[in-house]
Design a protein around this motif. Structure first.
Motif, PDB file in Angstrom:
ATOM      1  N   ALA A  15       1.262  -1.492   0.006  1.00 15.68           N
ATOM      2  CA  ALA A  15       0.012   0.350   0.005  1.00 15.68           C
ATOM      3  C   ALA A  15       0.840   1.638  -0.193  1.00 15.68           C
ATOM      4  O   ALA A  15       0.543   2.174  -1.014  1.00 15.68           O
ATOM      5  CB  ALA A  15      -0.912   0.095   1.413  1.00 15.68           C
ATOM      6  N   LEU A  16       2.276   1.282   0.520  1.00 17.08           N
ATOM      7  CA  LEU A  16       3.075   2.415   0.486  1.00 17.08           C
ATOM      8  C   LEU A  16       3.455   2.859  -0.579  1.00 17.08           C
ATOM      9  O   LEU A  16       4.110   3.095  -0.494  1.00 17.08           O
ATOM     10  CB  LEU A  16       3.862   2.490   2.565  1.00 17.08           C
TER      11      LEU A  16
ATOM     12  N   LEU B  13       2.994  -1.268  11.939  1.00 17.58           N
ATOM     13  CA  LEU B  13       3.717  -0.590  11.897  1.00 17.58           C
ATOM     14  C   LEU B  13       4.648  -0.494  12.526  1.00 17.58           C
ATOM     15  O   LEU B  13       5.821   0.180  12.748  1.00 17.58           O
ATOM     16  CB  LEU B  13       2.837   0.704  11.901  1.00 17.58           C
ATOM     17  N   ARG B  14       4.281  -0.607  13.941  1.00 15.39           N
ATOM     18  CA  ARG B  14       6.253  -0.386  14.802  1.00 15.39           C
ATOM     19  C   ARG B  14       6.740  -1.224  14.336  1.00 15.39           C
ATOM     20  O   ARG B  14       7.672  -0.883  14.525  1.00 15.39           O
ATOM     21  CB  ARG B  14       5.379  -0.309  16.017  1.00 15.39           C
TER      22      ARG B  14
ATOM     23  N   VAL C  45       9.530   1.857   7.302  1.00 15.82           N
ATOM     24  CA  VAL C  45       8.578   2.968   7.096  1.00 15.82           C
ATOM     25  C   VAL C  45       9.157   3.909   8.076  1.00 15.82           C
ATOM     26  O   VAL C  45       9.594   3.935   8.779  1.00 15.82           O
ATOM     27  CB  VAL C  45       7.054   2.227   7.453  1.00 15.82           C
ATOM     28  N   THR C  46       8.941   4.937   7.838  1.00 17.44           N
ATOM     29  CA  THR C  46       9.293   6.333   7.844  1.00 17.44           C
ATOM     30  C   THR C  46       8.026   6.763   7.605  1.00 17.44           C
ATOM     31  O   THR C  46       6.701   7.118   7.381  1.00 17.44           O
ATOM     32  CB  THR C  46       9.844   6.853   7.394  1.00 17.44           C
ATOM     33  N   GLY C  47       7.794   7.611   8.954  1.00 10.29           N
ATOM     34  CA  GLY C  47       6.761   8.984   9.317  1.00 10.29           C
ATOM     35  C   GLY C  47       6.577   9.794  10.343  1.00 10.29           C
ATOM     36  O   GLY C  47       7.768  10.303  10.850  1.00 10.29           O
TER      37      GLY C  47
ATOM     38  N   LEU D 146       7.135   4.901   2.694  1.00 12.84           N
ATOM     39  CA  LEU D 146       7.809   3.669   1.956  1.00 12.84           C
ATOM     40  C   LEU D 146       9.404   4.062   2.261  1.00 12.84           C
ATOM     41  O   LEU D 146       9.443   5.043   1.908  1.00 12.84           O
ATOM     42  CB  LEU D 146       7.827   2.512   0.530  1.00 12.84           C
ATOM     43  N   ALA D 147      10.475   3.245   2.980  1.00 10.49           N
ATOM     44  CA  ALA D 147      11.449   3.834   3.018  1.00 10.49           C
ATOM     45  C   ALA D 147      12.720   2.436   2.097  1.00 10.49           C
ATOM     46  O   ALA D 147      12.222   1.867   3.194  1.00 10.49           O
ATOM     47  CB  ALA D 147      11.726   4.085   4.285  1.00 10.49           C
TER      48      ALA D 147
END
Length: 116
Positions: free
Chosen positions: A27-28, A54-55, A63-65, A76-77
């Motif tokens: 999805a990301l 997510l964690r 993943v970056t937030g 997405l990373a």
């Protein structure tokens, strides 16, 4: 260049082991999403479960937030996946191709009766 710790790869493999986490990454890959948008994409899971996934993805740096107002935007990373590709998959794929090439060279193709 920074030395990659083996535990970094372990975190990525652990994160990729879950089908749900791979779906989140898919999805990301399409575009960044807020936490709420991601939660709504998984109606069978409660919000807490999605946040736990997510964690794990964030711990593996997949993943970056960033917080914008009251929303948390996730993206997405891809670097950890590229690192896995370079370190593991690429080397094994090259070895497999070399093995297949050596088998082709070692054994000539059989002749089919009625052809020259």
């Amino acid at each position: 260049m920074d030395q990659i710790k083996p535990s970094d790869d372990d975190l990525v493999f652990k994160a990729l082991a879950s089908a749900t986490r791979r779906q989140i990454l898919d999805a990301l890959k399409e575009s960044s999403h807020t936490t709420g948008e991601l939660c709504s994409r998984f109606p069978a899971l409660d919000r807490t479960t999605v946040l736990q996934h997510l964690r794990v993805l964030e711990r593996a740096e997949l993943v970056t937030g960033r917080k914008i107002g009251r929303e948390r935007h996730l993206a997405l990373a891809p670097l950890p996946i590229k690192r896995i590709q370079d370190r593991w998959i690429g080397d094994y794929a090259r070895s497999a191709v070399e093995l297949l090439e050596s088998l082709n060279v070692a054994e000539p193709a059989p002749k089919i009766p009625g052809t020259q």
